[in-house]
Design a protein around this motif. Structure first.
Motif, short mmCIF file in Angstrom:
data_model
loop_
_atom_site.label_atom_id
_atom_site.label_comp_id
_atom_site.label_asym_id
_atom_site.label_seq_id
_atom_site.Cartn_x
_atom_site.Cartn_y
_atom_site.Cartn_z
N LEU A 152 1.67 1.73 -12.36
CA LEU A 152 0.70 1.64 -11.47
C LEU A 152 -0.32 2.78 -11.49
O LEU A 152 0.06 3.96 -11.60
N LYS A 153 -1.71 2.24 -11.53
CA LYS A 153 -2.75 3.21 -11.55
C LYS A 153 -3.62 2.93 -10.34
O LYS A 153 -3.92 1.88 -10.16
N THR A 154 -4.24 4.09 -9.68
CA THR A 154 -4.89 3.89 -8.69
C THR A 154 -6.30 3.55 -8.86
O THR A 154 -6.78 4.01 -9.97
N VAL A 155 -6.81 2.61 -8.19
CA VAL A 155 -8.07 1.93 -8.54
C VAL A 155 -9.22 2.01 -7.00
O VAL A 155 -8.75 2.01 -6.12
N GLU A 156 -10.58 2.39 -7.63
CA GLU A 156 -11.43 2.50 -6.42
C GLU A 156 -12.21 1.30 -6.25
O GLU A 156 -13.44 1.06 -6.63
N ARG A 157 -11.42 0.23 -5.73
CA ARG A 157 -11.88 -1.09 -5.58
C ARG A 157 -10.98 -1.66 -4.34
O ARG A 157 -10.03 -1.07 -3.72
N ALA A 158 -11.51 -3.00 -4.02
CA ALA A 158 -10.80 -3.60 -2.79
C ALA A 158 -9.57 -4.27 -3.59
O ALA A 158 -9.58 -4.67 -4.81
N ALA A 159 -8.70 -4.25 -2.43
CA ALA A 159 -7.25 -5.09 -2.95
C ALA A 159 -7.23 -6.46 -3.36
O ALA A 159 -7.93 -7.23 -2.61
N ALA A 160 -6.58 -6.76 -4.52
CA ALA A 160 -6.62 -8.41 -4.93
C ALA A 160 -5.08 -8.69 -5.00
O ALA A 160 -4.13 -7.57 -5.01
N GLU A 161 -4.91 -10.00 -4.97
CA GLU A 161 -3.41 -10.36 -5.44
C GLU A 161 -2.78 -9.67 -6.48
O GLU A 161 -3.44 -9.77 -7.57
N GLY A 162 -1.49 -9.31 -6.31
CA GLY A 162 -0.91 -8.60 -7.30
C GLY A 162 -0.94 -7.37 -7.43
O GLY A 162 -0.22 -6.35 -8.10
N ASP A 163 -2.12 -6.54 -6.65
CA ASP A 163 -1.91 -5.17 -6.46
C ASP A 163 -1.24 -4.66 -5.40
O ASP A 163 -0.49 -5.46 -4.67
N PHE A 164 -0.79 -3.21 -5.71
CA PHE A 164 -0.01 -2.59 -4.73
C PHE A 164 -0.66 -1.76 -3.77
O PHE A 164 -1.48 -1.18 -4.20
N VAL A 165 -0.32 -1.92 -2.55
CA VAL A 165 -1.11 -0.96 -1.54
C VAL A 165 -0.19 -0.13 -0.69
O VAL A 165 0.90 -0.46 -0.20
N GLN A 166 -0.81 1.01 -0.40
CA GLN A 166 -0.03 1.94 0.79
C GLN A 166 -0.59 1.74 1.93
O GLN A 166 -1.96 1.80 1.93
N ILE A 167 0.05 1.16 2.96
CA ILE A 167 -0.53 0.75 4.21
C ILE A 167 0.10 1.31 5.57
O ILE A 167 1.29 1.82 5.28
N ASP A 168 -0.71 1.39 6.44
CA ASP A 168 -0.03 2.00 7.89
C ASP A 168 -0.17 0.73 8.60
O ASP A 168 -1.14 -0.24 8.70
N LEU A 169 0.91 0.38 9.50
CA LEU A 169 1.02 -0.91 10.54
C LEU A 169 1.23 -0.28 11.88
O LEU A 169 1.83 0.49 12.14
N ASN A 170 0.43 -1.24 12.95
CA ASN A 170 0.63 -0.98 14.15
C ASN A 170 0.72 -2.17 15.06
O ASN A 170 -0.67 -2.69 15.16
N ALA A 171 1.86 -2.71 15.55
CA ALA A 171 1.80 -4.00 16.24
C ALA A 171 1.61 -3.80 17.78
O ALA A 171 2.42 -3.08 18.23
N THR A 172 0.78 -4.59 18.41
CA THR A 172 0.90 -4.53 19.73
C THR A 172 0.72 -6.01 20.34
O THR A 172 0.45 -6.83 19.59
N VAL A 173 1.38 -6.29 21.61
CA VAL A 173 1.33 -7.21 22.35
C VAL A 173 0.59 -6.89 23.82
O VAL A 173 1.10 -6.21 24.45
#
Length: 446
Positions: A152-173
């Motif tokens: 895996l190599k870090t890229v300076e572009r928008a995520a596309a299918e097949g990429d790996f992303v590190q994400i934060d999630l926060n769910a609210t109702v």
């Protein structure tokens, strides 16, 4: 004890057994001892309570009942030996007459192994599909191998299918945080559909540091079935880099020097796998032919027990993944009657095959060595993730060791059948058992 046997069908008999009261004495004494050790009577030491006091406290009827329950299996066993019956499954017992001081009369209906005439196995011929291997199947194997060695190599572009992303999630109702709906720095493969429905679509097009919100339906927890707003922030975007397909890759990913040698090995593995599948198809066809030719009747009681055990196994499996039988039926669009019918059909066929192989094993006096039995125990223990001794002890405790022994014996009888039958493919080529022998050998050494 006196007993008579009445044949109800080719697979079922009724034993009528009469046990004189005097023969119940040992069981009666044992029942008094056991009940006496459990009751506490003031003035008597535990286990030293006189029988008259037990009769008064617990009731003579209770003691008699306990004695009868102990005597019945022993007397069934004696009657089975006397009449030289090959019984299957559990007997259904009915007490026809019993009074204190008189003989015990009862019947036991039980399935028995039917008399089976085995056809000559060397006359059995089966035809299987021709072996076909497409280059695309080898390409698929190579692709899977490349995936395993991807970086895996870090890229300076928008995520596309097949990429790996590190994400934060926060769910609210309705603006309120969902319990357990927060997570940070999760690694996720875009397009894998591994996390929340709607996440993959939301992340595509986001670069590191960007965020968005999407709506998803919650499946568990307090808000199950409700729509939640999920805020997602992308921390990093990484691109999967597959190694170049060259000799260097072959040397890194295998014991081979060139990509051609590696492909050759993968081709040989795919070929062997398909050859083993061919042999399994031949086995199933041969067994079906033999069962039909031998006109084997299926013992109803054994089939019933097998259906119950298969259904219970289904329920347990569903429970392990947090589902119920109702949900499974809805997903499969089937009724419980349909499932029962399918299970009954499969169990009937399975029981007939077992009877066929047991008869074959008897006819050929198939023996199972300690080594063969031990190997099977080790193999099953590995599958269950247990130590062999621990697995074996559990088998003995549950009374299932004999069943495993029977399986090994049937397996040997089946192997002997496979050596004798003629297997050809659609083009008329003879199919050899070498691939199966090689696979078994590899597993044995492993």
């Amino acid at each position: 004890m006196k007993s008579t046997v009445e044949t109800l069908s080719p697979t079922r008999v009724r034993l009528a057994i009469e046990v004189p009261f005097v023969e119940l004495e040992p069981s009666l004494k044992k029942a008094y001892r056991e009940i006496g050790s459990q009751v506490q009577v003031p003035g008597f030491r535990r286990g030293k309570v006189p029988t008259a006091v037990i009769d008064q406290r617990v009731g003579r009827g209770t003691v008699l009942n306990e004695a009868v329950q102990e005597a019945i299996p022993e007397n069934i066993l004696a009657a089975v030996r006397e009449h030289d019956l090959k019984t299957l499954g559990r007997p259904e017992v009915e007490i026809t007459e019993f009074n204190d001081g008189d003989s015990l009369n009862f019947t036991a209906e039980v399935d028995v192994r039917p008399e089976i005439t085995i056809p000559d196995t060397s006359t059995i011929e089966v035809t299987v599909d021709e072996l076909q291997i497409d280059e695309s199947e080898i390409d698929e194997q190579v692709k899977n191998l490349r995936e395993r060695f991807a970086t895996l190599k870090t890229v300076e572009r928008a995520a596309a299918e097949g990429d790996f992303v590190q994400i934060d999630l926060n769910a609210t109702v309705d603006g309120e945080d969902v319990p357990g709906g927060q997570a940070s720095n999760i690694s996720h493969e875009v397009g894998s559909k591994q996390l929340l429905p709607g996440l993959d679509e939301a992340v595509v097009g986001l670069a590191a540091g960007e965020e968005t919100t999407f709506t998803t339906q919650l499946v568990g927890g307090d808000f199950a079935g409700r729509d939640a707003d999920v805020a997602v922030t992308v921390r990093t975007v990484k691109e999967k880099e597959l190694p170049e397909l060259n000799d260097e890759f072959a040397q890194m990913a295998s014991e081979f020097d060139t990509i051609e040698e590696l492909r050759g090995d993968l081709r040989a593995r795919v070929t062997q796998g398909k050859q083993v599948e061919q042999i399994y198809a031949a086995r199933d066809k041969a067994l079906a032919q033999l069962v039909e030719a031998a006109e084997i009747p299926a013992p109803e009681g054994v089939v019933r027990e097998e259906v119950e055990s298969r259904k219970q196994a289904m329920v347990d499996q569903l429970e392990r993944i947090g589902a119920s039988m109702e949900e499974y039926l809805a997903a499969e669009d089937k009724t419980e009657e349909q499932i029962d019918a399918e299970l009954t059909e499969a169990a009937t066929e399975g029981v007939k095959v077992q009877l066929l192989l047991d008869t074959l094993a008897d006819a050929e006096d198939v023996q199972v060595s300690d080594d063969e039995f031990g190997h099977e125990i080790v193999h099953r223990a590995q599958r269950a993730g247990m130590a062999p001794q621990q697995y074996y002890d559990q088998l003995v405790r549950s009374g299932a060791a004999a069943a495993v022994f029977g399986d090994v014996r049937r397996g040997k009888a089946l192997a002997a059948v496979m050596e004798r039958i003629t297997i050809k493919d659609e083009a008329g080529n003879a199919v050899s058992l070498d691939a199966l022998r090689a696979a078994n050998e590899a597993e044995h050494n492993h």
